[in-house]
Motif scaffolding. Structure first.
Motif, PDB file in Angstrom:
ATOM      1  N   ALA A  37     -41.199 136.467  30.263  1.00 37.34           N
ATOM      2  CA  ALA A  37     -40.428 137.545  29.627  1.00 37.34           C
ATOM      3  C   ALA A  37     -41.171 138.110  28.424  1.00 37.34           C
ATOM      4  N   VAL A  38     -41.709 137.234  27.576  1.00 37.39           N
ATOM      5  CA  VAL A  38     -42.440 137.668  26.375  1.00 37.39           C
ATOM      6  C   VAL A  38     -43.681 138.462  26.770  1.00 37.39           C
ATOM      7  N   ASN A  39     -44.437 137.955  27.733  1.00 43.82           N
ATOM      8  CA  ASN A  39     -45.668 138.640  28.146  1.00 43.82           C
ATOM      9  C   ASN A  39     -45.390 139.953  28.863  1.00 43.82           C
ATOM     10  N   LEU A  40     -44.350 139.989  29.677  1.00 46.74           N
ATOM     11  CA  LEU A  40     -43.978 141.233  30.350  1.00 46.74           C
ATOM     12  C   LEU A  40     -43.575 142.296  29.330  1.00 46.74           C
ATOM     13  N   ALA A  41     -42.773 141.900  28.354  1.00 48.09           N
ATOM     14  CA  ALA A  41     -42.350 142.835  27.312  1.00 48.09           C
ATOM     15  C   ALA A  41     -43.562 143.360  26.532  1.00 48.09           C
ATOM     16  N   ALA A  42     -44.472 142.469  26.179  1.00 50.21           N
ATOM     17  CA  ALA A  42     -45.671 142.878  25.434  1.00 50.21           C
ATOM     18  C   ALA A  42     -46.541 143.805  26.273  1.00 50.21           C
ATOM     19  N   SER A  43     -46.684 143.525  27.567  1.00 46.52           N
ATOM     20  CA  SER A  43     -47.503 144.368  28.446  1.00 46.52           C
ATOM     21  C   SER A  43     -46.930 145.770  28.571  1.00 46.52           C
ATOM     22  N   LEU A  44     -45.613 145.865  28.744  1.00 48.35           N
ATOM     23  CA  LEU A  44     -44.983 147.178  28.843  1.00 48.35           C
ATOM     24  C   LEU A  44     -45.118 147.955  27.535  1.00 48.35           C
ATOM     25  N   ALA A  45     -44.982 147.247  26.411  1.00 48.73           N
ATOM     26  CA  ALA A  45     -45.124 147.896  25.103  1.00 48.73           C
ATOM     27  C   ALA A  45     -46.548 148.417  24.908  1.00 48.73           C
ATOM     28  N   LYS A  46     -47.543 147.664  25.376  1.00 44.52           N
ATOM     29  CA  LYS A  46     -48.939 148.108  25.252  1.00 44.52           C
ATOM     30  C   LYS A  46     -49.214 149.346  26.095  1.00 44.52           C
ATOM     31  N   LYS A  47     -48.403 149.558  27.122  1.00 38.89           N
ATOM     32  CA  LYS A  47     -48.552 150.756  27.958  1.00 38.89           C
ATOM     33  C   LYS A  47     -47.841 151.961  27.341  1.00 38.89           C
ATOM     34  N   CYS A  80     -22.730 140.460  12.940  1.00 46.55           N
ATOM     35  CA  CYS A  80     -23.809 141.300  12.435  1.00 46.55           C
ATOM     36  C   CYS A  80     -23.897 142.553  13.298  1.00 46.55           C
ATOM     37  N   SER A  81     -24.583 143.533  12.771  1.00 47.25           N
ATOM     38  CA  SER A  81     -24.777 144.785  13.521  1.00 47.25           C
ATOM     39  C   SER A  81     -26.010 144.665  14.409  1.00 47.25           C
ATOM     40  N   LEU A  82     -26.163 145.614  15.299  1.00 45.87           N
ATOM     41  CA  LEU A  82     -27.348 145.652  16.152  1.00 45.87           C
ATOM     42  C   LEU A  82     -28.595 145.803  15.291  1.00 45.87           C
ATOM     43  N   LYS A  83     -28.498 146.612  14.263  1.00 46.41           N
ATOM     44  CA  LYS A  83     -29.630 146.826  13.359  1.00 46.41           C
ATOM     45  C   LYS A  83     -30.048 145.523  12.681  1.00 46.41           C
ATOM     46  N   ASP A  84     -29.070 144.692  12.301  1.00 48.64           N
ATOM     47  CA  ASP A  84     -29.378 143.420  11.657  1.00 48.64           C
ATOM     48  C   ASP A  84     -30.036 142.431  12.617  1.00 48.64           C
ATOM     49  N   ALA A  85     -29.706 142.513  13.895  1.00 47.64           N
ATOM     50  CA  ALA A  85     -30.224 141.571  14.884  1.00 47.64           C
ATOM     51  C   ALA A  85     -31.579 141.991  15.439  1.00 47.64           C
ATOM     52  N   LEU A  86     -31.968 143.232  15.215  1.00 50.19           N
ATOM     53  CA  LEU A  86     -33.173 143.801  15.821  1.00 50.19           C
ATOM     54  C   LEU A  86     -34.383 143.634  14.910  1.00 50.19           C
ATOM     55  N   PHE A  87     -35.467 143.102  15.468  1.00 51.36           N
ATOM     56  CA  PHE A  87     -36.720 142.954  14.738  1.00 51.36           C
ATOM     57  C   PHE A  87     -37.781 143.780  15.437  1.00 51.36           C
ATOM     58  N   LYS A  88     -38.326 144.756  14.737  1.00 51.17           N
ATOM     59  CA  LYS A  88     -39.379 145.606  15.299  1.00 51.17           C
ATOM     60  C   LYS A  88     -40.712 144.916  15.035  1.00 51.17           C
ATOM     61  N   GLN A  89     -41.487 144.720  16.106  1.00 45.08           N
ATOM     62  CA  GLN A  89     -42.791 144.081  15.973  1.00 45.08           C
ATOM     63  C   GLN A  89     -43.808 145.084  15.442  1.00 45.08           C
ATOM     64  N   GLU A  90     -44.786 144.576  14.714  1.00 45.07           N
ATOM     65  CA  GLU A  90     -45.844 145.445  14.207  1.00 45.07           C
ATOM     66  C   GLU A  90     -46.580 146.076  15.376  1.00 45.07           C
ATOM     67  N   GLY A  91     -46.941 147.300  15.244  1.00 42.71           N
ATOM     68  CA  GLY A  91     -47.615 147.999  16.318  1.00 42.71           C
ATOM     69  C   GLY A  91     -46.684 148.966  17.015  1.00 42.71           C
ATOM     70  N   GLY A  92     -45.391 148.841  16.746  1.00 42.73           N
ATOM     71  CA  GLY A  92     -44.479 149.891  17.115  1.00 42.73           C
ATOM     72  C   GLY A  92     -43.608 149.859  18.330  1.00 42.73           C
ATOM     73  N   ASN A  93     -44.081 149.485  19.512  1.00 42.33           N
ATOM     74  CA  ASN A  93     -43.296 149.713  20.717  1.00 42.33           C
ATOM     75  C   ASN A  93     -42.414 148.551  21.156  1.00 42.33           C
ATOM     76  N   LEU A  94     -42.574 147.390  20.556  1.00 39.10           N
ATOM     77  CA  LEU A  94     -41.806 146.220  20.961  1.00 39.10           C
ATOM     78  C   LEU A  94     -40.812 145.816  19.886  1.00 39.10           C
ATOM     79  N   SER A  95     -39.560 145.684  20.294  1.00 39.49           N
ATOM     80  CA  SER A  95     -38.513 145.168  19.413  1.00 39.49           C
ATOM     81  C   SER A  95     -37.953 143.909  20.045  1.00 39.49           C
ATOM     82  N   VAL A  96     -37.473 142.993  19.200  1.00 31.76           N
ATOM     83  CA  VAL A  96     -36.989 141.698  19.677  1.00 31.76           C
ATOM     84  C   VAL A  96     -35.630 141.413  19.072  1.00 31.76           C
ATOM     85  N   VAL A  97     -34.723 140.893  19.905  1.00 32.04           N
ATOM     86  CA  VAL A  97     -33.461 140.341  19.427  1.00 32.04           C
ATOM     87  C   VAL A  97     -33.488 138.866  19.781  1.00 32.04           C
ATOM     88  N   LEU A  98     -33.526 138.025  18.765  1.00 25.65           N
ATOM     89  CA  LEU A  98     -33.549 136.587  18.982  1.00 25.65           C
ATOM     90  C   LEU A  98     -32.184 136.112  19.479  1.00 25.65           C
TER      91      LEU A  98
END
Length: 192
Positions: free
Chosen positions: A24-34, A70-88
């Motif tokens: 899941a992590v690698n698929l998300a990162a690959s799609l973000a790199k595209k 919490c709100s969606l904004k509080d749960a959302l972490f945007k990764q450096e580089g821009g296209n990938l966000s993560v909700v733990l």
């Protein structure tokens, strides 16, 4: 998925230890790199593990959002580089089926669908927990991770049947941690 306008992909496995979170992590990162806007959500509320890949604590996450803490904004972490966000996953929950069936889960997925090209859901093992079935109702398709020589055939079939009962298409299966067979002939070792 893109051709059919599908955005939400559930990634699961039959039993723990098959590498579904890594996939899941690698698929998300690959799609973000595209160049796709991708959201990775840790839906394994019993044993959240996506945070370990990013060295992040699970203090605030999906479970807190579902509980209305919490709100969606509080749960959302945007990764450096821009296209990938993560909700733990957030803090571990003993009985997450009720949370995953709550209207907040549907509301979360609707908001994510509007803001992201792809949403990758890392779920608990489908042959052991009803959690994956609960969240799969909000997905567009399923990707099953199978580790070579790890889960027995019965467990894999039970997981596939449980996901099929929900009626979501099985988009694919990833054979993970395979050990290539060595062959004396290069011809027969390629694709045979």
């Amino acid at each position: 998925m893109e051709e059919e306008g599908k955005k939400i992909l559930l990634v699961s496995s039959a039993i723990p230890g098959e590498g579904k979170t890594t996939i899941a992590v690698n698929l998300a990162a690959s799609l973000a790199k595209k160049g796709k806007q991708v959201l990775l959500v840790d839906c394994d509320l019993r044993n959240p593990s996506v945070g370990k890949f990013y060295n992040m604590d699970n203090h605030v996450g999906f479970s807190e959002f579902l509980k209305g803490e919490c709100s969606l904004k509080d749960a959302l972490f945007k990764q450096e580089g821009g296209n990938l966000s993560v909700v733990l996953g957030g803090s571990a929950v003993d009985n997450p089926e009720k949370l995953l069936a709550h209207k907040n889960a549907r509301r979360f997925m609707e908001a994510a669908r509007e803001n992201f090209d792809y949403i990758i859901l890392d779920t608990p093992p489908c042959a052991l927990m009803a959690d994956a079935a609960e969240i799969s109702e909000l997905s567009d398709g399923v990707l099953l991770t199978v580790r070579q020589d790890f889960a027995c055939r019965r467990q894999i079939i039970e997981g596939v049947q449980m996901l099929n009962d929900i009626g979501k298409p099985m988009i694919g299966c990833v054979m993970n941690m395979t050990i290539p067979q060595l062959s004396k002939s290069a011809y027969y070792g390629y694709g045979y």
